[in-house]
Motif scaffolding. Sequence first.
Motif, PDB file in Angstrom:
ATOM      1  N   UNK A  74     -12.171  30.600 -49.212  1.00 25.31           N
ATOM      2  CA  UNK A  74     -11.656  30.916 -47.552  1.00 25.31           C
ATOM      3  C   UNK A  74     -12.561  29.823 -46.726  1.00 25.31           C
ATOM      4  N   UNK A  75     -11.871  29.530 -45.599  1.00 27.64           N
ATOM      5  CA  UNK A  75     -12.366  28.541 -44.585  1.00 27.64           C
ATOM      6  C   UNK A  75     -12.247  29.363 -43.250  1.00 27.64           C
ATOM      7  N   UNK A  76     -13.198  29.038 -42.542  1.00 30.30           N
ATOM      8  CA  UNK A  76     -13.002  29.497 -40.957  1.00 30.30           C
ATOM      9  C   UNK A  76     -13.458  28.551 -40.098  1.00 30.30           C
ATOM     10  N   UNK A  77     -12.188  27.867 -39.507  1.00 30.48           N
ATOM     11  CA  UNK A  77     -12.443  26.679 -38.780  1.00 30.48           C
ATOM     12  C   UNK A  77     -12.648  27.156 -37.051  1.00 30.48           C
ATOM     13  N   UNK A  78     -12.822  28.260 -36.883  1.00 29.44           N
ATOM     14  CA  UNK A  78     -12.892  28.929 -35.527  1.00 29.44           C
ATOM     15  C   UNK A  78     -13.966  28.532 -34.769  1.00 29.44           C
ATOM     16  N   UNK A  79     -14.201  28.193 -33.539  1.00 31.98           N
ATOM     17  CA  UNK A  79     -15.198  27.725 -32.757  1.00 31.98           C
ATOM     18  C   UNK A  79     -15.181  28.603 -31.402  1.00 31.98           C
ATOM     19  N   UNK A  80     -16.104  29.112 -31.031  1.00 32.23           N
ATOM     20  CA  UNK A  80     -16.319  29.858 -29.641  1.00 32.23           C
ATOM     21  C   UNK A  80     -15.888  28.828 -28.361  1.00 32.23           C
ATOM     22  N   UNK A  81     -15.141  29.630 -27.719  1.00 28.09           N
ATOM     23  CA  UNK A  81     -14.808  28.753 -26.157  1.00 28.09           C
ATOM     24  C   UNK A  81     -13.827  27.644 -26.461  1.00 28.09           C
ATOM     25  N   UNK A  82     -13.136  27.510 -27.358  1.00 19.96           N
ATOM     26  CA  UNK A  82     -12.038  26.600 -27.394  1.00 19.96           C
ATOM     27  C   UNK A  82     -10.686  27.137 -26.880  1.00 19.96           C
ATOM     28  N   UNK A  83     -10.075  26.022 -25.874  1.00 19.65           N
ATOM     29  CA  UNK A  83      -8.995  26.294 -25.358  1.00 19.65           C
ATOM     30  C   UNK A  83      -7.901  25.897 -26.484  1.00 19.65           C
ATOM     31  N   UNK A  84      -6.464  26.189 -26.138  1.00 20.16           N
ATOM     32  CA  UNK A  84      -5.465  26.218 -27.270  1.00 20.16           C
ATOM     33  C   UNK A  84      -5.334  24.676 -27.538  1.00 20.16           C
ATOM     34  N   UNK A  85      -5.333  23.856 -26.812  1.00 19.07           N
ATOM     35  CA  UNK A  85      -5.160  22.331 -26.792  1.00 19.07           C
ATOM     36  C   UNK A  85      -6.277  21.825 -27.836  1.00 19.07           C
ATOM     37  N   UNK A  86      -7.312  22.096 -27.574  1.00 21.00           N
ATOM     38  CA  UNK A  86      -8.415  21.725 -28.416  1.00 21.00           C
ATOM     39  C   UNK A  86      -8.525  22.292 -29.987  1.00 21.00           C
ATOM     40  N   UNK A  87      -7.925  23.436 -29.990  1.00 19.35           N
ATOM     41  CA  UNK A  87      -7.581  24.263 -31.323  1.00 19.35           C
ATOM     42  C   UNK A  87      -6.393  23.330 -31.817  1.00 19.35           C
ATOM     43  N   UNK A  88      -5.460  23.158 -31.329  1.00 16.04           N
ATOM     44  CA  UNK A  88      -4.469  22.648 -31.841  1.00 16.04           C
ATOM     45  C   UNK A  88      -4.619  21.108 -32.424  1.00 16.04           C
ATOM     46  N   UNK A  89      -5.595  20.447 -31.555  1.00 18.46           N
ATOM     47  CA  UNK A  89      -5.880  19.248 -31.843  1.00 18.46           C
ATOM     48  C   UNK A  89      -6.699  19.062 -33.138  1.00 18.46           C
ATOM     49  N   UNK A  90      -7.902  19.809 -33.331  1.00 14.92           N
ATOM     50  CA  UNK A  90      -8.891  19.949 -34.043  1.00 14.92           C
ATOM     51  C   UNK A  90      -8.619  20.934 -35.379  1.00 14.92           C
ATOM     52  N   UNK A  91      -8.165  22.037 -35.052  1.00 11.50           N
ATOM     53  CA  UNK A  91      -8.050  23.045 -36.208  1.00 11.50           C
ATOM     54  C   UNK A  91      -7.049  22.982 -36.927  1.00 11.50           C
ATOM     55  N   UNK A  92      -5.761  22.835 -36.079  1.00  5.23           N
ATOM     56  CA  UNK A  92      -4.432  23.132 -36.836  1.00  5.23           C
ATOM     57  C   UNK A  92      -4.249  21.906 -37.805  1.00  5.23           C
ATOM     58  N   UNK A  93      -4.358  20.533 -37.508  1.00  2.00           N
ATOM     59  CA  UNK A  93      -4.336  19.660 -38.540  1.00  2.00           C
ATOM     60  C   UNK A  93      -5.310  19.781 -39.715  1.00  2.00           C
TER      61      UNK A  93
END
Length: 267
Positions: free
Chosen positions: A62-81
Amino acid sequence: MAEVNVQDLPDRAVVAIGSYAAIGDSFTEGVGDPGPDGSCVGWADRLAVLLDQGRPPGEFRYANLAVRGRLLDRIVEEQVPRAVRLAPDLVTFAAGGNDILRPGTDPDEVADRFEKAVVALTAAAGTVVVATGFDTRGVPVLRHLRGRIATYNGHLRAIADRHGCPVLDLWSLRALRDQRAWSEDRLHLSSEGHARVARLAARVLGADVTPDPDQPWPLTIPVAPADVRRENIRWAKEYFVPWIGRRLRGESSGDNAEAKRPELLPL
């Protein structure tokens, strides 16, 4: 999680999930659900525990990549890849809520960016679960955004249909309309709220989980209107005004935060 029982976890679809990566913002990080050491637990961690039950030690990761306060663009940039590189059997994707809360944001445009991320995730992961936004009808201030959230949810359901993604339908989870499902800040779920979402997610994946995530809350004694007003004033001073201040300054509670569990590891 002592209050949860999985009666029929050997369901083939559930057993096939040997790895899970959660991506998103404070909701998925688990803000509002503190663990014994003060760190966040949250629905995604609780779901991982449910999926790990009955397996040999170390088999489930299991991995949890979520970070509080993140907007969608930063989630797409950092977490999705990162999730694409991890290529897990399961990804849960809950994002865009912080964007929708900001004035002037177009839900249609946010949904377009969300769908591009779904395309990348479905190409790498076995199953991608899409989470909708909450029904804010009973939430002070946020109730005025209910129409925009409903519009965004409509897009999310259509995106899920187009790409064969199960939907974690938080809008329809009536138990979350109770104040006890929310933490003191009224912006994040309480521990019991997170637990109910975890049970709903497990059911979406095919597990027979009890108790029912939407079971009625115990009856309580009604609160006097004067006490409600005093509590609303206290909440506004302690939580809402600072939250608005951060928005006006362009700040986030997670500006310097990192993912709490960035790699697929055994529980």
